[in-house]
Design an enzyme around this catalytic site. Structure first.
Site, PDB file in Angstrom:
ATOM      1  N   ASP A  55     -31.745  28.078  16.273  1.00 48.29           N
ATOM      2  CA  ASP A  55     -32.747  28.735  15.647  1.00 48.29           C
ATOM      3  C   ASP A  55     -32.484  29.149  13.986  1.00 48.29           C
ATOM      4  OD1 ASP A  55     -35.244  30.690  16.014  1.00 48.29           O
ATOM      5  OD2 ASP A  55     -34.134  31.823  15.102  1.00 48.29           O
ATOM      6  N   TYR A  60     -33.769  32.678   5.815  1.00 43.87           N
ATOM      7  CA  TYR A  60     -32.527  32.978   6.133  1.00 43.87           C
ATOM      8  C   TYR A  60     -31.891  32.227   4.789  1.00 43.87           C
ATOM      9  CZ  TYR A  60     -33.726  34.184  11.104  1.00 43.87           C
ATOM     10  OH  TYR A  60     -34.400  34.958  11.819  1.00 43.87           O
ATOM     11  N   LYS A  86     -39.653  29.028  11.662  1.00 47.40           N
ATOM     12  CA  LYS A  86     -40.396  30.068  11.494  1.00 47.40           C
ATOM     13  C   LYS A  86     -41.565  29.955  10.178  1.00 47.40           C
ATOM     14  CE  LYS A  86     -37.308  33.238  13.621  1.00 47.40           C
ATOM     15  NZ  LYS A  86     -35.995  32.379  13.468  1.00 47.40           N
TER      16      LYS A  86
END
Length: 325
Positions: A55, A60, A86
């Site tokens: 993930d 990030y 995402k």
């Protein structure tokens, strides 16, 4: 004891995920710097006999986590891993004043190399985010896409992001669509309005916070929507409940610390590490398909895999579940 390589299907989709997934946020230098070689070693170690869930997200490390995953997986057979990323933030170059002015007296800006995330839950923004993630990851499709923390953006996320993901799923460009949040209440609202395969729920179904168990989890089970559990250590306190430990990313108060210590003492009676109980606990609910653990090194991945395989007697589970969560 849980098998980290066992597979579970996400809702009504064709996507199967490992019961233990790798959270790659820390590999984007989110909390502390991680060497690129260590990130590659960690990702390589996580790959195994089953297609490991990995993930990540554009935010990030401003794209660093995705880029490192892409580099580490280059040449690896596509069916040997499951990637979730995402949408909801686009990366923009940061604009800063240079300290000089043009002939009209206006400040002159330059764009730095560093990319900064900015909220964008629009249809076009999500489509662009999806394409940029594919480029950083070096892939032609994503297995799972989560709408990322739309806490103050429910309406645009539903009208824009959800519609975009729905169409990507229909086109076969995404295997499963989801919303990822640190709260269960808004996930329950998304469940009312959208056709989702799964949800990523962080920190709200743990040994210390079981608030999702009365509403969201049973509703997901009834609707056939799987849950991926993140934040199983509640940002640290369930890994090491000592003064100064963090709960939801801030120092835990005295009441929370005492509750965590009670959990640890009960685990010690059975010779079981609190961390092992914390990482395995969410899977006791039938709505939960997988647990994500964020790691920043190969050593941390080995430790979490070992914790996942610790044998935990039913008597300990009964004692822990009797304590107020």
């Amino acid at each position: 004891m849980s098998d980290p390589n066992a597979l579970a299907q996400l809702g009504r989709s064709q996507v199967q995920v490992t019961r233990l997934g790798l959270g790659a946020g820390p590999l984007g230098n989110v909390a502390v710097p991680v060497a690129g070689e260590e990130a590659a070693r960690t990702i390589g170690l996580a790959l195994g006999p089953a297609p490991r869930l990995i993930d990540t997200a554009p935010s990030y490390g401003s794209g660093l986590s995705e880029a490192r995953i892409g580099a580490a997986l280059r040449g690896v057979p596509r069916d040997s891993f499951v990637i979730s990323s995402k949408v909801g933030r686009l990366l923009h170059g940061a604009r800063v004043e240079t300290g000089t002015y043009d002939v009209l007296g206006q400040p002159i800006y330059r764009t730095t190399d560093r990319l900064e995330p900015a909220f964008d839950f629009s249809y076009d923004g999500v489509m662009r985010s999806y394409e940029e993630s594919l480029e950083r990851l070096g892939l032609d499709r994503l297995d799972i896409v989560h709408i990322h923390n739309p806490d103050a953006h429910f309406a645009p996320a539903l009208a824009g992001a959800y519609l975009a993901l729905h169409r990507l799923r229909e086109a076969g460009a995404v295997g499963a669509i989801s919303v990822g949040m640190n709260q269960w209440e808004m996930l329950s609202r998304f469940l009312d309005y959208g056709d989702f395969d799964c949800f990523l729920l962080a920190g709200r179904y743990t040994l210390l916070d079981r608030s999702a168990v009365h509403d969201l989890l049973p509703r997901c089970l009834k609707r056939g929507v799987s849950v991926i559990a993140g934040g199983v250590f509640n940002s640290g306190i369930l890994a090491n409940p000592v003064p100064g430990a963090t709960y939801d990313y801030v120092p835990a108060d005295g009441v929370t610390l005492r509750r965590a210590l009670r959990l640890k003492l009960v685990c010690e009676e059975f010779g079981v590490p609190l961390k092992a109980a914390a990482v395995q606990f969410p899977l006791r609910h039938p709505a939960v398909a997988s647990v994500l653990v964020g790691v920043k090194s190969a050593a941390e991945w080995r430790e979490n895999t070992a914790l996942f395989e610790v044998e935990i007697p039913d008597a300990l589970w009964s004692r822990l579940e009797a304590l107020d969560g």
